[in-house]
Design a protein around this motif. Structure first.
Motif, short mmCIF file in Angstrom:
data_model
loop_
_atom_site.label_atom_id
_atom_site.label_comp_id
_atom_site.label_asym_id
_atom_site.label_seq_id
_atom_site.Cartn_x
_atom_site.Cartn_y
_atom_site.Cartn_z
N ILE A 45 0.86 -1.18 0.00
CA ILE A 45 0.00 0.00 0.00
C ILE A 45 0.89 1.22 0.00
CG2 ILE A 45 -1.90 1.16 1.14
CD1 ILE A 45 -2.52 -1.33 2.55
N MET A 47 1.12 4.81 0.26
CA MET A 47 0.41 6.06 0.56
C MET A 47 1.17 7.26 0.04
SD MET A 47 -2.35 5.24 2.04
CE MET A 47 -3.00 6.62 2.93
N MET A 101 13.33 0.81 2.16
CA MET A 101 12.21 0.63 3.07
C MET A 101 11.32 -0.54 2.72
SD MET A 101 10.05 3.90 4.16
CE MET A 101 8.58 3.79 3.21
N LEU A 105 9.39 -4.95 4.17
CA LEU A 105 8.01 -4.98 4.67
C LEU A 105 7.07 -5.84 3.84
CD1 LEU A 105 7.68 -1.17 5.44
CD2 LEU A 105 8.02 -2.98 7.08
N LEU A 110 0.10 -4.10 5.99
CA LEU A 110 -0.47 -2.94 6.69
C LEU A 110 0.63 -1.99 7.15
CD1 LEU A 110 -3.42 -4.36 8.76
CD2 LEU A 110 -3.50 -2.83 6.81
N ASP A 111 1.81 -2.55 7.43
CA ASP A 111 2.89 -1.68 7.88
C ASP A 111 3.46 -0.85 6.73
OD1 ASP A 111 2.51 -2.56 10.34
OD2 ASP A 111 4.31 -3.77 10.51
N LEU A 113 1.72 0.62 4.74
CA LEU A 113 0.82 1.78 4.74
C LEU A 113 1.35 2.86 5.67
CD1 LEU A 113 -2.98 1.35 5.05
CD2 LEU A 113 -1.83 3.10 6.29
N LEU A 114 1.70 2.47 6.90
CA LEU A 114 2.19 3.45 7.86
C LEU A 114 3.53 4.03 7.40
CD1 LEU A 114 1.40 1.84 11.29
CD2 LEU A 114 0.24 3.71 10.16
N ALA A 115 4.41 3.16 6.98
CA ALA A 115 5.75 3.63 6.61
C ALA A 115 5.68 4.58 5.42
CB ALA A 115 6.65 2.45 6.29
N TRP A 117 3.15 6.35 4.55
CA TRP A 117 2.52 7.60 4.99
C TRP A 117 3.58 8.53 5.59
CZ3 TRP A 117 -1.99 9.94 4.19
CH2 TRP A 117 -2.32 11.03 5.01
N GLY A 118 4.48 7.93 6.40
CA GLY A 118 5.59 8.71 6.93
C GLY A 118 6.42 9.30 5.81
N LEU A 119 6.69 8.46 4.80
CA LEU A 119 7.46 8.93 3.65
C LEU A 119 6.76 10.11 2.98
CD1 LEU A 119 9.77 8.46 1.60
CD2 LEU A 119 8.16 7.04 0.32
N GLY B 324 7.22 12.12 10.11
CA GLY B 324 7.40 11.13 9.05
C GLY B 324 8.46 10.11 9.43
N PHE B 327 7.07 7.61 11.91
CA PHE B 327 6.28 6.56 11.26
C PHE B 327 7.20 5.45 10.75
CE2 PHE B 327 2.76 9.52 10.91
CZ PHE B 327 1.65 8.71 10.77
N ILE B 328 8.23 5.87 10.00
CA ILE B 328 9.09 4.88 9.36
C ILE B 328 9.89 4.12 10.41
CG2 ILE B 328 11.01 4.60 7.76
CD1 ILE B 328 9.95 7.08 6.31
N VAL B 331 7.76 1.55 12.30
CA VAL B 331 7.41 0.38 11.51
C VAL B 331 8.63 -0.50 11.25
CG1 VAL B 331 6.65 -0.35 9.25
CG2 VAL B 331 5.43 1.45 10.45
#
Lengths: 308, 373
Positions: A45, A47, A101, A105, A110-111, A113-115, A117-119, B324, B327-328, B331
């Motif tokens: 995913i 984002m 990254m 994963l 699902l992770d 997605l979070l990572a 999003w951070g990016l 950001g 988040f990374i 995870v």
């Protein structure tokens, strides 16, 4: 609500709205193609997809500025070079991100997605720091401006036509790449059975990296095409991401044909409704019906029957 | 037995922190901020329940926070727009934004919010009802994982667009502002804010106890089993979807309490707490605290929000990069968040210090298996 219009007027309205729906369709399809490759084929995913698009848009903007200032005679053709540069820039960034990254994963969708999003937050801030917070728009070359009158009441914009034909070309190219080329076969083999694909000698890591890069590169081209119909700012990418995901999910994640069909139906529904309702209500109704259909048919419109 | 000894100690420390240490150490303004953060902790707690234990990642918890908050705000707004307060309007007795938008009659869905008891029920009932519909439609058709996340995200987007578009009925992008009294009691004074802080903290502790109770009950064990091997639980004869619906509704209800307390403490409610961006940010609170740790949800929320406030005061540009990066980092490096760091690195040392024996207790294992996939 139809009483105020004559039949001919209604016809024109539907054609015009249908045309603006077609532009929206191209936009959705361009965005969703890259995502469908990444999400549908790899299960990741992404984002940050919107931010890859914005990168393409910025590349296009700077290319147009370069041509405007240093090579004015070649300006009418700048767009073709800009598109290639946008593809390369987003694709290379995508390859880098996959290496840093995403590859860690693959077993935790699902992770991703979070990572990512951070990016996307990081990229937004970088764009803001480097390119400024204000929106930028490109200057269109002369041949792309204006419109073609088909009848007295119906006319279509040339830049819209250009975006539509560009989308068609890219879609055909992606379809050929995925279904006819040796590389596309490798991608599909890896998706179906990663271990077996590795066992018969496919370098699965490399396939993953290039697939991700391709998806991001297409996002870059989409962003490049966007500059022709609107302006771009650091946070513009986030606006599209939900729509794009819905298009992909609605069509059935792994199906290219499904992505096309869902982009078409969503965009047409929205642009037709937009004429009669306010823009926001049209959007709410469209999204609601998409979600409603997804509840009835969770795997999307076009899916292969597989045993799970 | 709803708490193990370790959890009891943890809960006591947390209660002391939010009920005694923070109120004594901070001035009213800062304490108010902490109170606001604690309302987000309700959402993070709900996410720990349904994501950490149930394996369902909802990217739309902002919906339930928002619905709870809007229910409360509508009651407060009606009270603030009594006939004498609004006599300068062309139609007195309705909220000011309706008057600005040429709406002369109170819409029907505002009517129940004249009564406080009904409002208190609706604060929980409306979000839980929504969660039930979403959960029922999705889980009985076995939609889960990424698809569920994307669909909840879309629902959050729909709700935001709807609220923003309906300027006249629910206040649009500005939200519901200028809230004054709760049943005649002025909520804007410092005293009232202090009382609300404590009410909020006690409610949070109550919700933590509920969460611990669910975790230790048979239900909680089924949830974890379901998260790890859904098919086996189904083949053992359990109706998997009803457990999922339950935990999703529970999370929604807990989040809604947070939303209502938010409206009371902050004095307004707006769509900027409903949509996708706040919803995902709330997921990161739970992730930073540790998606498997009930107490971690509170610490994660406090920590991220404290960092956000202090960073964005001094380096507004760095904040987005920091968030950001967080988040990374969470995870990639710390999938179990602060709680995971604690159990694998800190706890062994604490134990060694406490017991006088010099042997090292083999720590380093993450709690309760791998996170849900």
């Amino acid at each position: 609500m139809f009483a105020d219009y004559s039949l001919a007027e209604l016809g024109s309205i539907f054609v015009m709205q249908g045309f603006s729906g077609l532009i929206l369709f191209s936009v959705y399809l361009l965005m969703a193609l890259g995502l469908a490759i990444i999400f549908g084929q790899m299960g990741v995913i992404n984002m940050a997809h919107g931010e890859f698009m914005i990168l393409g848009a910025y590349v296009t903007y700077f290319t147009s500025q370069f041509f405007l200032n240093y090579l004015p005679p070649l300006f009418p053709g700048y767009f073709f070079l800009a598109m290639i540069l946008a593809f390369i820039a987003s694709g290379v960034l995508g390859m880098f991100i996959e290496w840093v990254m995403i590859r860690h994963l693959y077993k935790r969708p699902l992770d991703t997605l979070l990572a990512t999003w951070g990016l996307s937050l990081i990229l937004q801030q970088l764009y803001r720091s480097f390119f400024g917070a204000r929106e930028v728009g490109v200057e269109l070359p002369e041949w792309m401006m204006g419109s073609v009158a088909i009848t007295d009441t119906i006319e279509v914009q040339i830049n819209g036509l250009f975006v539509i034909s560009l989308t068609l070309a890219i879609t055909v190219a992606v379809a050929l790449l995925m279904f006819k080329s040796r590389w596309g076969k490798q991608v599909r083999a890896v998706v179906q059975n990663r271990i077996m694909a590795g066992a018969v000698g496919i370098n699965t890591e490399k396939v993953d990296r290039y697939t991700f890069a391709l998806g991001c590169g297409i996002a870059g081209v989409a962003g490049s095409a966007f500059t022709m119909i609107g302006s771009t700012g650091p946070t513009a990418g986030q606006l599209y991401i939900v729509d794009t995901f819905l298009v992909v999910v609605f069509g059935g994640a792994a199906s290219l044909l499904g992505t096309i069909a869902s982009a078409f139906s969503i965009s047409q529904a929205q642009s037709t409704l937009e004429f009669f309702l306010s823009g926001s209500m049209a959007k709410v109704l469209t999204l609601l019906s998409v979600v409603g259909i997804l509840m009835l048919r969770p795997q999307g419109l076009f899916t292969l029957k597989v045993r799970r | 037995m709803i708490l193990s000894r370790k959890e009891l100690i943890g809960l006591t420390i947390l209660s002391l922190l939010i009920l005694a240490v923070l109120p004594l150490a901070l001035d009213t303004f800062r304490l108010n901020l902490v109170g606001k953060y604690l309302t987000y902790a309700f959402v993070a707690l709900g996410l720990v329940m349904c994501w950490g234990y149930g394996g369902i990642l909802s990217l739309g918890q902002g919906i339930f926070f928002g619905l709870g908050g809007y229910c409360m705000a509508m009651y407060l707004k009606l009270e603030a727009s009594s006939v004498e307060n609004t006599k300068i309007q062309s139609t007195p007795g309705i909220p000011d934004f309706m008057d600005w938008n040429q709406i002369t009659e109170l819409p029907f869905f505002w009517e129940p919010f004249h009564s406080l008891p009904l409002t208190l029920i609706l604060v929980i009932a409306v979000p839980v009802f929504f969660a039930f519909i979403i959960g029922f439609a999705m889980f009985t058709r076995r939609v889960g994982g990424t698809y569920f996340a994307i669909i909840t995200q879309a629902i959050a987007a729909i709700l935001t667009i709807l609220i923003v578009g309906q300027q006249g009925y629910i206040g649009g992008i500005n939200g519901i502002t200028d809230l004054r009294t709760l049943h005649g009691w002025d909520i804007r004074t410092d005293d009232a804010k202090l009382i609300l802080y404590f009410v909020n903290a006690l409610l949070l502790i109550g919700c933590l106890l509920i969460a611990f109770f669910v975790k230790h009950s048979k239900l909680g064990r089924i949830l974890v089993a379901m998260r790890d091997k859904e098919d086996r639980v189904r083949f053992s004869g359990y109706n998997v979807s009803s457990f999922k619906i339950f935990v999703f509704c529970l999370a929604a209800g807990i989040s809604a309490v947070g939303g209502a307390m938010f409206a009371l403490q902050v004095g307004f409610m707006s769509p900027s707490f409903v949509g996708i961006v706040p919803s995902i940010e709330m997921v990161i609170y739970a992730a930073v605290g540790g998606r498997l740790s009930i107490l971690g949800a509170v610490y994660g929320t406090l920590l991220v929000n404290w960092a956000k406030t202090s960073f964005s005061e001094s380096f507004p540009e760095l904040w987005l990069l920091g968030l950001g990066g967080l988040f990374i980092a969470v995870v990639l490096a710390f999938p179990n968040g602060l709680a995971g760091i604690y159990t694998s690195y800190v706890e062994p040392y604490v134990k060694r210090l406490l017991s006088k024996k010099t042997e090292i207790i083999p720590g380093g294992t993450l709690p309760q298996g791998s996170p849900a996939e």
